[in-house]
Scaffold this active site. Structure first.
Site, mmCIF file in Angstrom:
data_model
loop_
_atom_site.group_PDB
_atom_site.id
_atom_site.type_symbol
_atom_site.label_atom_id
_atom_site.label_comp_id
_atom_site.label_asym_id
_atom_site.label_seq_id
_atom_site.Cartn_x
_atom_site.Cartn_y
_atom_site.Cartn_z
ATOM 1 N N ASP A 12 0.033 -0.110 1.388
ATOM 2 C CA ASP A 12 -0.365 -0.479 2.753
ATOM 3 C C ASP A 12 -1.361 0.566 3.278
ATOM 4 O OD1 ASP A 12 1.610 1.501 2.817
ATOM 5 O OD2 ASP A 12 2.471 0.826 4.712
ATOM 6 N N HIS A 243 4.647 11.835 0.754
ATOM 7 C CA HIS A 243 5.335 10.597 0.365
ATOM 8 C C HIS A 243 4.711 9.851 -0.837
ATOM 9 C CE1 HIS A 243 7.458 10.878 4.184
ATOM 10 N NE2 HIS A 243 6.366 10.665 4.881
HETATM 11 C C1 BDR Z 1 6.022 5.703 4.061
HETATM 12 O O1 BDR Z 1 5.639 4.987 5.239
HETATM 13 C C2 BDR Z 1 4.245 4.939 5.369
HETATM 14 O O2 BDR Z 1 3.837 5.263 6.656
HETATM 15 C C3 BDR Z 1 3.685 5.918 4.366
HETATM 16 O O3 BDR Z 1 2.451 5.456 3.869
HETATM 17 C C4 BDR Z 1 4.747 5.979 3.296
HETATM 18 O O4 BDR Z 1 4.550 5.002 2.336
HETATM 19 C C5 BDR Z 1 6.801 6.933 4.455
HETATM 20 O O5 BDR Z 1 7.973 6.576 5.146
HETATM 21 CA CA CA Z 2 2.472 3.727 2.264
#
Ligand code: BDR
Ligand code: CA
Length: 318
Positions: A12, A243
């Site tokens: 995303d 992340h």
């Molecule tokens: C996840 O949520 C999104 O905002 C980031 O891209 C990551 O995949 C972290 O909680």
């Molecule tokens: Ca993400």
């Protein structure tokens, strides 16, 4: 990852998704067979636009990008998060617009097509809500037998969530999809907040990207400015969690998990306060996590070494 293995990325895009994409493009032996997008940090169409532009900047116009689900399996898309990822999802960084179009198939169709074309070889990596993977499972119920494995950035095992006290954003974005994906009979590695919040990218890393002569690295350095601002509330300094690039590194073997038990995991898809929680059965912790019959979900609780340094070294080489 062996050179002959193939990876599909579902994302995303998203600042840290962009980092994950760059990491994969820079990883020796990784063939990115396709990218699909989903609504999360931004809507799926904007995520595809961002991905196409990033691939153009990286000179990788050979990689197809498919637009995926605009809305979760149940309910409405909650909308973008401009305070975290900027209005365009890339922290306001303005990339040159590519002429290239998205693929003539949905992301779920792309997953099924690639899995059927390369039975037993395709690896799936998801760094956004799991709507496309769940939809692919509906299109092809035999999908688990066709793919090699699945890696998901998402969930919170022993730590708090980041959207609600118990739910992490990617799981909370589509709990019904996450429940289906976590219940499917495939080998899945979950890379939750437990490990991704532990490893941070710091100001000197960002400066290194900004100083790079490579255009993707410089663009990522620009994007991280806004992301670091958001994470100041979490860490008390300008930095960010690792992340999605950390999940990418786990998926392709660049980072080896330290504590990563294979346990039963269920997703709360009820409408109560636990909605979106990943309930991991970690009761074996005091006995070294004895095998749980039927469990197929490896939950990465920690990773050792200079994780951020490794991510930066690889991304900077793109
Ligand atoms: C996840 O949520 C999104 O905002 C980031 O891209 C990551 O995949 C972290 O909680
Ligand atoms: Ca993400």
């Amino acid at each position: 990852m062996r050179p002959t293995e193939l990876l599909y990325l579902d994302c995303d895009t998203g600042i840290d998704d962009a980092m994950a994409l760059a990491y994969l493009l820079a990883s020796p032996g990784v063939t990115l067979a396709g990218v699909g997008t989903v609504s999360g940090n931004v809507d799926s169409a904007q995520a595809a636009r961002n991905t196409l532009d990033l691939l153009e900047l990286a000179g990788r116009t050979d990689i197809p990008v498919a637009v995926g689900a605009a809305v979760p399996l149940a309910g409405a898309y909650r909308g973008a998060v401009p305070h975290i990822h900027g209005t365009n999802g890339l922290g306001g960084a303005e990339l040159a617009r590519t002429e290239r179009e998205t693929a003539d198939e949905t992301a779920a169709e792309m997953i099924v097509r690639l899995a059927r074309a390369h039975p037993g070889r395709l690896r799936l990596l998801a760094t956004g809500p799991l709507t496309n993977l769940a939809t692919a499972l509906r299109l092809e119920p035999g999908l688990p037998a066709l793919v090699a494995d699945v890696t998901v950035m998402g969930g919170a095992a022993r730590v708090s969530g980041n959207v609600t006290p118990v739910a992490e954003a990617n799981i909370h974005g589509d709990p019904e999809a996450a429940a289906a994906v976590l219940a499917a009979p495939w080998d899945l590695t979950l890379v939750p907040l437990d490990v991704t919040l532990t490893h941070t990218l710091e100001e000197d890393h960002r400066q290194g990207l900004l100083d790079s002569e490579r255009p993707v690295a410089r663009a990522l350095g620009e994007m991280l400015d806004l992301y670091y601002g958001f994470y100041t509330d979490t860490y008390g300094r300008r930095c960010c969690a690792a992340h999605d690039p950390l999940a990418a590194a786990v998926a392709v073997g660049g980072i080896t998990p330290a504590l990563a038990p294979t346990v039963h995991v269920t997703v709360d898809a009820t409408d109560g306060p636990g909605r979106g929680q990943t309930i991991c059965d970690l009761r074996g912790v005091h006995r070294g996590f004895p095998a749980q019959p039927g469990a197929r979900c490896r939950v990465v609780l920690s990773a050792e070494g200079d994780v951020a340094g490794h991510l930066m070294e690889r991304i900077s080489a793109l």
